[in-house]
Design a protein around this motif. Structure first.
Motif, mmCIF file in Angstrom:
data_model
loop_
_atom_site.group_PDB
_atom_site.id
_atom_site.type_symbol
_atom_site.label_atom_id
_atom_site.label_comp_id
_atom_site.label_asym_id
_atom_site.label_seq_id
_atom_site.Cartn_x
_atom_site.Cartn_y
_atom_site.Cartn_z
ATOM 1 N N GLU A 73 0.832 -1.208 0.000
ATOM 2 C CA GLU A 73 0.000 0.000 0.000
ATOM 3 C C GLU A 73 0.869 1.262 0.000
ATOM 4 O OE1 GLU A 73 -2.736 0.256 3.313
ATOM 5 O OE2 GLU A 73 -3.346 2.278 2.701
ATOM 6 N N ALA A 74 1.961 1.219 0.773
ATOM 7 C CA ALA A 74 2.867 2.382 0.817
ATOM 8 C C ALA A 74 3.440 2.642 -0.576
ATOM 9 C CB ALA A 74 3.991 2.122 1.820
ATOM 10 N N ASP A 75 3.865 1.579 -1.225
ATOM 11 C CA ASP A 75 4.454 1.702 -2.559
ATOM 12 C C ASP A 75 3.414 2.222 -3.562
ATOM 13 O OD1 ASP A 75 6.593 0.959 -4.611
ATOM 14 O OD2 ASP A 75 4.898 -0.249 -5.313
ATOM 15 N N GLU A 76 2.211 1.707 -3.452
ATOM 16 C CA GLU A 76 1.152 2.130 -4.384
ATOM 17 C C GLU A 76 0.850 3.628 -4.200
ATOM 18 O OE1 GLU A 76 -2.543 3.288 -5.783
ATOM 19 O OE2 GLU A 76 -2.473 2.762 -3.648
ATOM 20 N N LEU A 77 0.801 4.056 -2.930
ATOM 21 C CA LEU A 77 0.522 5.481 -2.655
ATOM 22 C C LEU A 77 1.635 6.366 -3.210
ATOM 23 C CD1 LEU A 77 -0.716 5.314 1.036
ATOM 24 C CD2 LEU A 77 -1.948 6.388 -0.857
ATOM 25 N N LEU A 78 2.894 5.934 -2.973
ATOM 26 C CA LEU A 78 4.027 6.739 -3.452
ATOM 27 C C LEU A 78 3.963 6.890 -4.972
ATOM 28 C CD1 LEU A 78 6.753 8.165 -2.884
ATOM 29 C CD2 LEU A 78 7.862 5.945 -3.073
ATOM 30 N N HIS A 79 3.649 5.793 -5.638
ATOM 31 C CA HIS A 79 3.694 5.800 -7.099
ATOM 32 C C HIS A 79 2.450 6.393 -7.756
ATOM 33 C CE1 HIS A 79 7.599 4.128 -8.141
ATOM 34 N NE2 HIS A 79 7.543 3.724 -6.887
ATOM 35 N N ARG A 80 1.510 6.833 -6.951
ATOM 36 C CA ARG A 80 0.414 7.604 -7.559
ATOM 37 C C ARG A 80 0.968 8.900 -8.145
ATOM 38 N NH1 ARG A 80 -4.611 7.219 -3.286
ATOM 39 N NH2 ARG A 80 -4.708 4.940 -3.305
ATOM 40 N N ASP A 81 2.063 9.411 -7.490
ATOM 41 C CA ASP A 81 2.687 10.646 -7.977
ATOM 42 C C ASP A 81 3.959 10.885 -7.146
ATOM 43 O OD1 ASP A 81 3.462 13.132 -8.736
ATOM 44 O OD2 ASP A 81 1.564 14.144 -8.308
ATOM 45 N N CYS A 82 5.090 10.287 -7.606
ATOM 46 C CA CYS A 82 6.328 10.342 -6.802
ATOM 47 C C CYS A 82 6.801 11.771 -6.541
ATOM 48 C CB CYS A 82 7.455 9.580 -7.505
ATOM 49 S SG CYS A 82 7.165 7.825 -7.572
ATOM 50 N N ARG A 83 6.484 12.669 -7.461
ATOM 51 C CA ARG A 83 6.981 14.049 -7.292
ATOM 52 C C ARG A 83 6.264 14.784 -6.177
ATOM 53 N NH1 ARG A 83 8.432 17.697 -12.178
ATOM 54 N NH2 ARG A 83 7.548 19.029 -10.603
ATOM 55 N N ASN A 84 5.001 14.456 -5.987
ATOM 56 C CA ASN A 84 4.228 15.203 -4.997
ATOM 57 C C ASN A 84 3.887 14.424 -3.735
ATOM 58 O OD1 ASN A 84 4.005 17.724 -6.392
ATOM 59 N ND2 ASN A 84 2.780 16.597 -7.902
ATOM 60 N N ASN A 85 4.139 13.130 -3.753
ATOM 61 C CA ASN A 85 3.920 12.332 -2.543
ATOM 62 C C ASN A 85 5.273 12.102 -1.871
ATOM 63 O OD1 ASN A 85 1.337 12.282 -3.461
ATOM 64 N ND2 ASN A 85 1.462 10.212 -4.313
ATOM 65 N N ALA A 86 5.269 11.802 -0.586
ATOM 66 C CA ALA A 86 6.562 11.612 0.106
ATOM 67 C C ALA A 86 6.461 10.576 1.205
ATOM 68 C CB ALA A 86 7.038 12.939 0.705
ATOM 69 N N VAL A 87 7.492 9.727 1.248
ATOM 70 C CA VAL A 87 7.671 8.822 2.377
ATOM 71 C C VAL A 87 8.244 9.669 3.512
ATOM 72 C CG1 VAL A 87 9.045 6.850 3.170
ATOM 73 C CG2 VAL A 87 8.104 6.857 0.847
ATOM 74 N N LEU A 88 7.757 9.468 4.714
ATOM 75 C CA LEU A 88 8.262 10.254 5.845
ATOM 76 C C LEU A 88 9.264 9.469 6.676
ATOM 77 C CD1 LEU A 88 4.919 11.773 7.214
ATOM 78 C CD2 LEU A 88 6.394 12.648 5.385
ATOM 79 N N GLY A 89 10.369 10.141 7.023
ATOM 80 C CA GLY A 89 11.260 9.605 8.053
ATOM 81 C C GLY A 89 10.892 10.364 9.322
ATOM 82 N N GLY A 90 11.864 11.022 9.936
ATOM 83 C CA GLY A 90 11.576 11.822 11.122
ATOM 84 C C GLY A 90 11.121 13.230 10.783
ATOM 85 N N CYS A 91 11.112 13.570 9.514
ATOM 86 C CA CYS A 91 10.678 14.888 8.994
ATOM 87 C C CYS A 91 11.619 16.029 9.375
ATOM 88 C CB CYS A 91 9.256 15.249 9.437
ATOM 89 S SG CYS A 91 8.054 14.125 8.749
ATOM 90 N N CYS A 92 12.771 15.727 9.948
ATOM 91 C CA CYS A 92 13.700 16.779 10.382
ATOM 92 C C CYS A 92 14.229 17.555 9.177
ATOM 93 C CB CYS A 92 14.875 16.179 11.137
ATOM 94 S SG CYS A 92 14.401 15.187 12.529
ATOM 95 N N TRP A 93 14.461 16.868 8.082
ATOM 96 C CA TRP A 93 14.950 17.535 6.876
ATOM 97 C C TRP A 93 13.785 18.068 6.072
ATOM 98 C CZ3 TRP A 93 19.649 19.186 5.901
ATOM 99 C CH2 TRP A 93 19.939 19.641 4.624
#
Ligand SMILES: Cc1cc2nc3c(=O)[nH]c(=O)nc-3n(C[C@H](O)[C@H](O)[C@H](O)COP(=O)(O)OP(=O)(O)OC[C@H]3O[C@@H](n4cnc5c(N)ncnc54)[C@H](O)[C@@H]3O)c2cc1C
Length: 266
Positions: free
Chosen positions: A15-35
């Protein structure tokens, strides 16, 4: 500041992969969000991986495995990490900002981003680590570091052979919590050495001639000179290329010397 339209906790990696690939430029996987939070991105789908079991530190099948969601602070405190490689991983991140920050920043966000200034990727390179990607499978870190960044995959974990090698880390910073001006990691197993140099200010790379010097018994001094000569260094607001080159020679020598002393102590 970034903005998020939809914040999701996927229930599976698919599901994570599918969500990301709906639009890689505008979607983002989150780490700690510090950057991420320093930027101005408008994120459509923010994909939080924290419910997918990627927060594990495991020793299995002869490898130390670090899940993408583990924090930099865990590298400094988890016994399975601190007991290995002379505490190299914890030492490498211990100068990054401060403890509250390192309680948030993740291994996944740090490694996937392939920052030139990254202390962690420099240390991992000297350990011959590999990354495990959802789509790309297992890739040696050295290869991953040399590839262009496309935010179109998900880093699941980092794998390091649990081979008991000795290691040491050195970095120089203009002030205690600044980005490194230069970073060096070395490791040694049965007389075979690895040397990596980061914050050149480009991405960390292995210094193969320096490692050859140590393999051939020419010693830390010669290895330092070799590292300074074989790598390219650049200029930025922290230091000039010439200064970095000299620094590389000194830090490689010191790191290799430390490793030898640790080996002699047993
Ligand atoms: C002020 C400041 C000072 C810093 N100083 C240093 C320093 O001295 N030395 C050093 O080494 N580092 C330093 N860093 C970097 C820091 O250590 C982290 O590497 C950085 O914050 C990214 O980690 P994160 O978990 O916050 O990632 P995030 O900010 O959440 O994400 C960063 C990027 O990685 C992507 N991403 C996150 N997780 C994954 C994943 N699992 N798979 C695929 N993509 C992913 C995100 O989509 C985003 O594009 C500094 C950062 C800041 C903000």
């Amino acid at each position: 500041m970034y903005t998020i339209k939809s914040y999701v906790f996927p229930e599976s990696l698919e599901e994570a992969d599918e969500l990301l690939h709906r639009d890689c430029r505008n979607n983002a996987v989150l780490g700690g969000c510090c950057w991420l939070k320093l930027g101005r991105r408008r994120i459509r789908w923010a994909i939080d991986l924290t419910r997918l079991g990627l927060d594990q530190i495991e020793v299995k099948d002869g490898f130390l495995e670090l899940g993408a969601c583990i924090t930099l602070r865990q590298l400094e405190t988890h016994p399975a990490v601190t007991a290995r490689f002379d505490g190299l991983l914890g030492e490498s991140v211990s100068h990054i900002v401060g403890v509250p920050f390192r309680n948030c920043a993740t291994v996944g966000g740090s490694v996937f981003s392939r920052f030139g200034f990254s202390d962690l990727t420099c240390a991992l390179l000297a350990l011959d680590a590999s990354v495990v990607l959802y789509r790309g499978g297992e890739v040696p870190l050295a290869e991953f570091m040399a590839s262009p960044i496309a935010f179109d995959d998900i880093l699941l974990k980092v794998r390091i052979k649990d081979d008991g090698r000795r290691a040491a880390y050195q970095s120089v910073r203009r002030s205690a919590t600044d980005f490194p001006t230069l970073a060096v990691a070395v490791s040694c197993l049965d007389g075979r050495w690895k040397v990596s140099v980061g914050a050149r200010p480009g991405r960390a790379v292995q210094a193969e001639e320096a490692a050859r010097c140590l393999n051939d018994g020419r010693g830390p001094e010669a290895a330092g000179v070799a590292a300074g000569a074989e790598l390219t260094f650049g200029t930025d607001l922290r230091a000039g290329a010439d200064y970095r080159k000299k620094l590389a020679a000194v830090l490689v020598r010191r790191a290799a010397q430390t490793c030898i002393e640790r080996e002699n102590k047993g």
